[in-house]
Scaffold this motif. Structure first.
Motif, PDB file in Angstrom:
ATOM      1  N   ASP A 176       0.806  -1.224   0.000  1.00  0.00           N
ATOM      2  CA  ASP A 176       0.000   0.000   0.000  1.00  0.00           C
ATOM      3  C   ASP A 176       0.835   1.268   0.000  1.00  0.00           C
ATOM      4  N   ARG A 234      -0.263   6.282   2.979  1.00  0.00           N
ATOM      5  CA  ARG A 234      -0.596   4.876   2.724  1.00  0.00           C
ATOM      6  C   ARG A 234      -1.709   4.802   1.697  1.00  0.00           C
ATOM      7  N   ALA A 235      -1.437   4.071   0.646  1.00  0.00           N
ATOM      8  CA  ALA A 235      -2.421   3.963  -0.429  1.00  0.00           C
ATOM      9  C   ALA A 235      -3.426   2.872  -0.095  1.00  0.00           C
ATOM     10  N   GLU A 236      -4.049   2.994   1.084  1.00  0.00           N
ATOM     11  CA  GLU A 236      -5.034   1.988   1.477  1.00  0.00           C
ATOM     12  C   GLU A 236      -6.288   2.258   0.661  1.00  0.00           C
ATOM     13  N   ASN A 237      -6.627   1.312  -0.166  1.00  0.00           N
ATOM     14  CA  ASN A 237      -7.764   1.571  -1.036  1.00  0.00           C
ATOM     15  C   ASN A 237      -9.074   1.195  -0.354  1.00  0.00           C
ATOM     16  N   SER A 238      -9.205   1.646   0.886  1.00  0.00           N
ATOM     17  CA  SER A 238     -10.431   1.319   1.603  1.00  0.00           C
ATOM     18  C   SER A 238     -11.060   2.609   2.090  1.00  0.00           C
ATOM     19  N   ALA A 245      -5.310   8.544   3.256  1.00  0.00           N
ATOM     20  CA  ALA A 245      -4.133   8.223   2.450  1.00  0.00           C
ATOM     21  C   ALA A 245      -2.943   9.066   2.897  1.00  0.00           C
TER      22      ALA A 245
END
Ligand code: ATP
Ligand code: MN
Length: 466
Positions: A176, A234-238, A245
């Motif tokens: 992420d 953080r590229a948390e795609n949630s 992010a």
């Protein structure tokens, strides 16, 4: 222009200013006209939640000319005399002698009118939302928390270290991460992926940092106690109510410290900043108590006295398995604790902050110290009501051989972390640290349910405006 006083300063020293001539600058929140030829302006300058009431006598020609157009959002400078207020709700008011308008705000178009706007709507006007009570109070609390965090660590003898934003290490070993490149995706200099990085700025893959920990460890093993406090990506795609992010994290790191020392530091830190707020940000906290989370004050007062309940991950799993709560996610030893599990533990099972320690080795990153059982690591997650996890930390693996084993196990290249291994070769020492998310902390002290409200310009999947 700079003769103006801040409204917070005037109100704090109201008796000293009575009868005095003062100048204030700010934005009109509301105007009310009485039949008796008086208009009341509520002026806010951002220094505090409370507005200053300004009295305009419309029979004064210099005032009459502007009063009609003075609507919500206009910026003004008021020269007047501070007098005791006969009205309810304020001790003093400003009897205007003169008023200058710097900028009008067309009431037909200005989006912030005197009514409650939804948080969703306010996010679309992030350039104006700090002028609302809620976002103004959040900004002041964020400021005070940052100040208190610095004060806490400085007083404890920690040095503030600036760790890099651009890194080549992906600390968590997860995917992420945001890539940093100067190459244009539509115009790659070569179609050969191997040769691509040679053309890039750093000539290797680089990322926005997910944590300053690894670099903080370097400095802890030289200065003893250090901390970083900076933006983290953080590229948390949630799309959750507690992930951004781009967020801000405080990361202390201490040499010659084990997990117990780490736990104790986390508790002192959180209790210190909450006490500080109760002392210095009472007015803003009261606002959240009234409009967002009734019971907030009491819970914060209790929090600063309560020692953390410390339980092992294994105990936590047993409690969750036994309870009758209808969880959406199953509970099993070896699985991550979900937000609903975390909140159950802190809000219902113990009704106080809970530190969960000794997590399964396979759930946590490679750098955490392996416990003697060989199955768990010396990790800690601090859980608080309303939020769940607010701190994640650990004792770090300080034994070179064990660290290598962990790297192999998790598929991390020892070459890429040669310097990290060398720290275990030359004067290695037990050391520990944690990461505290500033936004989760603001959520905790305000009761705001969505993390998008506690940072000025939230970055989430699909959203990077302003
Ligand atoms: P979570 O399990 O809640 O996603 P994490 O275990 O990935 O968090 P850590 O790597 O332990 O988080 O980071 C330390 C702290 O940073 C967390 O306890 C939390 O306060 C904060 N944090 C982590 N990720 C985010 C995020 N995406 N947005 C805001 N804060 C975050
Ligand atoms: Mn964590």
């Amino acid at each position: 222009m700079n003769k103006a006083l801040r409204i917070a300063h005037i109100l704090r020293n109201a008796s000293a200013f009575q009868g005095k001539d003062v100048v204030v600058q700010g934005w009109v929140r509301t105007r009310r006209d009485s039949k008796a030829g008086i208009s009341f302006l509520e002026v806010n300058d951002g220094s505090c939640l409370t507005n200053l009431q300004v009295i305009l006598e419309r029979d004064r020609p210099n005032l009459a000319a502007v009063v009609e157009r003075l609507t919500t959002g206009s910026s003004v400078e008021v020269h007047g005399t501070l007098t005791p207020s006969p009205g309810k709700g304020q001790s003093v008011e400003l009897l205007a002698g003169n008023i200058f308008v710097y900028g009008w705000a067309d009431p037909a178009r200005y989006p912030l009118q005197k009514k409650r706007h939804s948080f969703e709507f306010l996010r679309t006007i992030a350039h104006l939302r700090p002028r609302t009570n809620t976002l103004g109070a959040v900004a002041r609390l964020r400021n005070r928390l940052s100040y208190a965090l610095h004060t806490f660590f400085q007083e404890e003898g920690f040095f503030y270290i600036h760790t890099p934003i651009i890194t080549t290490s992906d600390c968590e070993g997860a995917g992420d991460i945001f890539r940093v490149t100067t190459l244009h995706p539509a115009q790659p200099p070569t179609s050969n992926p191997e040769a691509l990085y040679a053309q890039d700025f750093f000539q290797k893959p680089t990322f926005l940092t997910v944590s300053g920990q690894l670099q903080a460890e370097i400095y802890a093993l030289a200065l003893g106690k250090v901390y970083t406090f900076g933006p983290t990506f953080r590229a948390e795609n949630s799309n959750t109510s507690r992930h951004l992010a781009e967020f801000w994290m405080v990361e202390p790191e201490m040499a010659f410290a084990d997990l117990q020392d780490d736990l104790a530091l986390a508790q002192r830190c959180l209790q210190y900043v909450v006490s500080d707020l109760l002392e210095n940000s009472w007015e803003d906290l009261q606002f959240f108590e009234r409009f967002v989370e009734p019971g907030l004050n009491e819970s914060l007062k209790a929090f600063k006295e309560q020692p953390f309940e410390v339980i092992s991950y294994t105990e936590a799993v047993n409690i969750l398995k036994k309870c009758k709560e209808p969880f959406a996610f199953p509970v099993a030893w070896g699985a991550d604790l979900q937000s609903e599990h975390e909140r159950y533990l802190t809000e219902k099972a113990f009704q106080r902050p809970v530190a969960v320690i000794d997590f399964p080795r396979d759930l946590k990153p490679f750098y955490m110290r392996v416990n003697d059982d060989g199955k768990t690591v010396a990790a800690m997650d601090v859980l608080v009501p309303r939020v769940g996890e607010i701190i994640g930390g650990s004792q770090r693996e300080d034994r070179r051989d064990m660290l290598l084993e962990q790297m192999h196990r998790k598929g991390i290249s020892p070459e890429a972390y040669a310097w990290y291994l060398e720290l275990r070769e030359y004067g290695s020492a037990p050391h520990s640290g944690f990461g505290l998310g500033l936004e989760r902390l603001v959520q905790f002290v305000t009761g705001l349910g969505n993390i998008r409200e506690v940072i000025p310009f939230p970055r989430t999947p699909g959203h990077a405006d302003f």
